[in-house]
Motif scaffolding. Structure first.
Motif, PDB file in Angstrom:
ATOM      1  N   SER A   1       0.843  -1.192   0.000  1.00 54.81           N
ATOM      2  CA  SER A   1       0.000   0.000   0.000  1.00 54.81           C
ATOM      3  C   SER A   1       0.880   1.245   0.000  1.00 54.81           C
ATOM      4  CB  SER A   1      -0.903   0.007   1.237  1.00 54.81           C
ATOM      5  OG  SER A   1      -0.134   0.278   2.402  1.00 54.81           O
ATOM      6  N   CYS A   2       0.251   2.396  -0.163  1.00 56.06           N
ATOM      7  CA  CYS A   2       0.973   3.669  -0.164  1.00 56.06           C
ATOM      8  C   CYS A   2       1.754   3.856   1.142  1.00 56.06           C
ATOM      9  CB  CYS A   2       0.004   4.832  -0.392  1.00 56.06           C
ATOM     10  SG  CYS A   2      -1.514   4.753   0.595  1.00 56.06           S
TER      11      CYS A   2
ATOM     12  N   CYS B   1      -3.441   2.833   4.966  1.00 55.98           N
ATOM     13  CA  CYS B   1      -3.604   3.069   3.530  1.00 55.98           C
ATOM     14  C   CYS B   1      -5.032   3.503   3.202  1.00 55.98           C
ATOM     15  CB  CYS B   1      -3.240   1.819   2.745  1.00 55.98           C
ATOM     16  SG  CYS B   1      -4.282   0.409   3.090  1.00 55.98           S
ATOM     17  N   GLY B   2      -5.123   4.253   2.138  1.00 56.97           N
ATOM     18  CA  GLY B   2      -6.443   4.679   1.668  1.00 56.97           C
ATOM     19  C   GLY B   2      -7.171   5.564   2.649  1.00 56.97           C
TER      20      GLY B   2
ATOM     21  N   GLY C   1      -8.767   2.341   4.587  1.00 55.50           N
ATOM     22  CA  GLY C   1      -9.454   2.358   3.305  1.00 55.50           C
ATOM     23  C   GLY C   1     -10.681   3.251   3.265  1.00 55.50           C
ATOM     24  N   SER C   2     -10.863   4.056   4.301  1.00 53.81           N
ATOM     25  CA  SER C   2     -12.052   4.924   4.381  1.00 53.81           C
ATOM     26  C   SER C   2     -12.025   6.057   3.362  1.00 53.81           C
ATOM     27  CB  SER C   2     -12.165   5.532   5.779  1.00 53.81           C
ATOM     28  OG  SER C   2     -11.127   6.487   5.984  1.00 53.81           O
ATOM     29  N   ARG C   3     -10.837   6.429   2.932  1.00 55.37           N
ATOM     30  CA  ARG C   3     -10.621   7.561   2.027  1.00 55.37           C
ATOM     31  C   ARG C   3     -10.988   8.905   2.679  1.00 55.37           C
ATOM     32  NH1 ARG C   3      -8.490   4.099  -0.662  1.00 55.37           N
ATOM     33  NH2 ARG C   3      -9.054   3.199  -2.655  1.00 55.37           N
TER      34      ARG C   3
ATOM     35  N   CYS D   1      -4.076  10.887   3.443  1.00 57.53           N
ATOM     36  CA  CYS D   1      -3.491   9.965   2.480  1.00 57.53           C
ATOM     37  C   CYS D   1      -2.447   9.093   3.175  1.00 57.53           C
ATOM     38  CB  CYS D   1      -2.849  10.789   1.371  1.00 57.53           C
ATOM     39  SG  CYS D   1      -1.814   9.875   0.230  1.00 57.53           S
TER      40      CYS D   1
ATOM     41  N   CYS E   1      -7.368  11.868   1.438  1.00 58.84           N
ATOM     42  CA  CYS E   1      -7.349  10.835   0.406  1.00 58.84           C
ATOM     43  C   CYS E   1      -8.485  10.996  -0.607  1.00 58.84           C
ATOM     44  CB  CYS E   1      -7.398   9.457   1.065  1.00 58.84           C
ATOM     45  SG  CYS E   1      -7.309   8.087  -0.093  1.00 58.84           S
TER      46      CYS E   1
ATOM     47  N   LYS F   1     -10.442   3.650 -11.605  1.00 61.34           N
ATOM     48  CA  LYS F   1      -9.565   2.829 -10.756  1.00 61.34           C
ATOM     49  C   LYS F   1      -8.117   2.818 -11.244  1.00 61.34           C
ATOM     50  CE  LYS F   1      -8.995  -0.176  -7.397  1.00 61.34           C
ATOM     51  NZ  LYS F   1      -8.997   0.234  -6.020  1.00 61.34           N
TER      52      LYS F   1
ATOM     53  N   GLN G   1      -6.545   6.191 -10.799  1.00 63.94           N
ATOM     54  CA  GLN G   1      -6.347   6.395  -9.365  1.00 63.94           C
ATOM     55  C   GLN G   1      -5.078   5.682  -8.895  1.00 63.94           C
ATOM     56  OE1 GLN G   1      -9.648   5.117  -6.955  1.00 63.94           O
ATOM     57  NE2 GLN G   1      -8.425   5.093  -5.114  1.00 63.94           N
TER      58      GLN G   1
ATOM     59  N   CYS H   1      -1.849   7.429  -7.296  1.00 64.80           N
ATOM     60  CA  CYS H   1      -1.379   7.038  -5.963  1.00 64.80           C
ATOM     61  C   CYS H   1       0.087   6.602  -6.006  1.00 64.80           C
ATOM     62  CB  CYS H   1      -2.254   5.939  -5.378  1.00 64.80           C
ATOM     63  SG  CYS H   1      -3.901   6.502  -4.919  1.00 64.80           S
TER      64      CYS H   1
END
Length: 140
Positions: free
Chosen positions: A19-20, A48-49, A53-55, A59, A105, A114, A117, A121
Motif C-alpha cells: 500500500s501507499c 492506507c487509503g 481504506g475509508s478515504r 493519504c 485521500c 480505478k 487512481q 497514488c
C-alpha cells in the motif's frame, strides 16, 4: 541513494502490491536503517487509503512518511526531545499540501477511474518519499 532513487523505489513497492503507507515506510527504512524492521512496515498496513481504506482521512503516503520520521527522530521515553520529529512532520505536511492541494485521500482521487487512481497514488507515493528524503537529509 538519491531522491529520485527513493521515489522510484517507493513507486516500485506500491506497484508490487504494498500500500501507499507501507511502500513509503519500507523505502525510507531501507534507506536510513542498516537493518530494516519488517515489523515496523506492518505498522503502516491500516493507514492506507485514508486510514483503513475509508478515504476520509489523510493519504497513506503522508502517514507512512510520518511513521518513518518517527522511527528515525522520535522518542521512546518521556522527557526526551521530539521537536525534530514534529518539525519534520509539519514540514512534510506543508509541502505535501503545497504540491497536491490537500492531504485528504478522497479529495486526491475523487472522480478518477480505478486505473488512473492507482497511477496517481503510485506517483504521489514516490513523490512523497522523495520529499521526505529531502527533508530528512536536510536535518541530518
Amino acid at each position: 541513494m538519491k531522491p529520485s532513487d527513493i521515489k522510484n523505489r517507493a513507486k516500485y513497492l506500491f506497484n508490487s502490491g504494498f500500500s501507499c503507507s507501507e511502500s513509503i515506510l519500507k523505502a525510507l527504512l531501507e534507506q536510513y536503517r542498516e537493518k530494516e524492521s519488517q515489523e515496523m512496515v506492518r505498522f503502516a498496513s491500516g493507514l492506507c487509503g485514508g486510514i483503513g481504506g475509508s478515504r476520509e482521512e489523510a493519504c497513506g503516503a503522508i502517514t507512512g512518511a510520518v511513521l518513518a520520521i518517527g522511527a528515525l527522530f522520535g522518542r521512546n521515553e518521556a522527557g526526551i526531545d521530539n521537536e525534530r520529529a514534529k518539525w519534520l512532520s509539519a514540514e512534510l505536511l506543508q509541502e505535501f499540501n503545497r504540491q497536491f492541494g490537500t492531504c485528504r485521500c478522497i479529495d486526491l482521487v475523487a472522480g478518477l477511474e480505478k486505473q488512473v487512481q492507482l497511477e496517481k497514488c503510485a506517483d504521489m507515493t514516490g513523490k512523497t518519499a522523495e520529499i521526505a528524503m529531502n527533508l530528512i537529509d536536510g536535518i541530518r
